[in-house]
Design an enzyme around this catalytic site. Structure first.
Site, PDB file in Angstrom:
ATOM      1  N   LYS A 105      11.804  31.263  76.660  1.00 17.19           N
ATOM      2  CA  LYS A 105      12.528  31.451  77.894  1.00 17.19           C
ATOM      3  C   LYS A 105      11.835  30.743  79.048  1.00 17.19           C
ATOM      4  CE  LYS A 105      12.853  35.959  76.267  1.00 17.19           C
ATOM      5  NZ  LYS A 105      12.447  37.348  76.434  1.00 17.19           N
ATOM      6  N   GLY A 106      10.579  30.354  78.823  1.00 17.79           N
ATOM      7  CA  GLY A 106       9.749  29.847  79.913  1.00 17.79           C
ATOM      8  C   GLY A 106      10.315  28.651  80.657  1.00 17.79           C
ATOM      9  N   ASP A 123      -0.397  24.987  76.105  1.00 14.52           N
ATOM     10  CA  ASP A 123      -1.684  25.678  76.212  1.00 14.52           C
ATOM     11  C   ASP A 123      -2.580  25.231  75.060  1.00 14.52           C
ATOM     12  OD1 ASP A 123      -3.748  27.481  76.407  1.00 14.52           O
ATOM     13  OD2 ASP A 123      -2.495  29.240  76.663  1.00 14.52           O
ATOM     14  N   LYS A 161      -2.714  22.794  79.927  1.00 11.65           N
ATOM     15  CA  LYS A 161      -4.080  23.339  80.007  1.00 11.65           C
ATOM     16  C   LYS A 161      -5.069  22.442  79.265  1.00 11.65           C
ATOM     17  CE  LYS A 161      -3.172  28.224  80.729  1.00 11.65           C
ATOM     18  NZ  LYS A 161      -3.509  29.569  80.233  1.00 11.65           N
TER      19      LYS A 161
HETATM   20  C1  PRP Z   1       4.831  29.817  75.809  1.00 11.79           C
HETATM   21  C2  PRP Z   1       5.295  28.480  76.372  1.00 11.79           C
HETATM   22  C3  PRP Z   1       5.145  27.546  75.219  1.00 11.79           C
HETATM   23  C4  PRP Z   1       3.961  28.116  74.461  1.00 11.79           C
HETATM   24  C5  PRP Z   1       2.743  27.310  74.780  1.00 11.79           C
HETATM   25  O1  PRP Z   1       5.923  30.417  75.203  1.00 11.79           O
HETATM   26  O2  PRP Z   1       6.622  28.539  76.839  1.00 11.79           O
HETATM   27  O3  PRP Z   1       6.300  27.522  74.423  1.00 11.79           O
HETATM   28  O4  PRP Z   1       3.811  29.460  74.887  1.00 11.79           O
HETATM   29  O5  PRP Z   1       1.604  27.798  74.119  1.00 11.79           O
HETATM   30  P1  PRP Z   1       0.753  26.982  73.039  1.00 11.79           P
HETATM   31  O6  PRP Z   1       0.604  25.572  73.542  1.00 11.79           O
HETATM   32  O7  PRP Z   1      -0.569  27.720  73.001  1.00 11.79           O
HETATM   33  O8  PRP Z   1       1.471  27.041  71.735  1.00 11.79           O
HETATM   34  P2  PRP Z   1       5.972  31.962  74.777  1.00 11.79           P
HETATM   35  O9  PRP Z   1       5.774  32.038  73.303  1.00 11.79           O
HETATM   36  O10 PRP Z   1       5.075  32.762  75.649  1.00 11.79           O
HETATM   37  O11 PRP Z   1       7.507  32.326  75.024  1.00 11.79           O
HETATM   38  P3  PRP Z   1       8.379  32.393  76.384  1.00 11.79           P
HETATM   39  O12 PRP Z   1       8.608  30.967  76.824  1.00 11.79           O
HETATM   40  O13 PRP Z   1       9.640  33.077  75.983  1.00 11.79           O
HETATM   41  O14 PRP Z   1       7.572  33.173  77.396  1.00 11.79           O
END
Ligand code: PRP
Length: 180
Positions: free
Chosen positions: A43-44, A103, A131
């Protein structure tokens, strides 16, 4: 709104808008002879998708995918699963993946492999935030909004336990919010 939960605003609304417009100009120029299919990662990426699509000076189509790597925890588990897949075939399409944050890079590297197997004509990534760890992973992010330090951030789509996505800026939360 969220009074008292915000420790510091890291990227303000105006700064976000300015950078998104800069990247949109670059993307519009790069895709001058191709119509991009934006693939937003829910959803981000909702806020970014919406602002980016309107900042581009070219027509686009949009698809959404939801993958999960985090659950409600604040650190990456490395487990990626599809919660919602694309609604259509992307073969032959010029796909631009729109992510809020890279990240560890695990989600994106998994996603790129998955999408590449569907044979798009081209496959690029725009990520608003990146990051330091992600720089070490061989994940090609063509368009990066901001490189940020390794701290947990919320706002402009990013959540903590599903909250704070609606903040118009990117911020750091006060430490006590995590121990409630
Ligand atoms: C977050 C973000 C990325 C992922 C990045 O999504 O939107 O998709 O984490 O992290 P990484 O590089 O360590 O894999 P999340 O799973 O929190 O879902 P959301 O977007 O619904 O909050």
């Amino acid at each position: 709104m969220y009074d008292g939960d915000i420790d510091k605003i890291l990227i303000g609304a105006d700064e976000l808008a300015a950078r998104i417009h800069e990247l949109a100009d670059q993307i519009s120029a790069d895709y001058v002879d191709r119509e991009p299919l934006l693939v937003g990662v829910l959803k981000g990426a909702v806020m970014l998708m919406s602002d980016l699509a309107r900042a581009l000076s070219r027509p686009v189509t949009m698809e959404f995918m939801a993958v999960s790597s985090y659950g409600s925890a604040a650190s990456s588990s490395g487990i990626v699963r599809i919660l919602k897949d694309l609604d259509r075939d992307i073969s032959g399409q010029h796909v631009l993946v729109v992510e809020d944050i890279v990240d560890s890079g695990l989600t994106l590297s998994w996603l790129l492999k998955n999408l590449a197997a569907r044979q798009p004509a081209s496959l690029e990534v725009m990520a608003l935030l990146r990051k330091p760890d992600a720089v070490k992973v061989p994940v090609p992010v063509r368009y990066v909004g901001f490189d940020i330090p390794n701290e947990f951030v919320v706002g402009y789509g990013l959540d903590y336990a599903e909250r704070y996505r609606d903040l118009p800026y990117v911020a750091r939360l006060k430490p006590e919010v995590y121990t409630r």
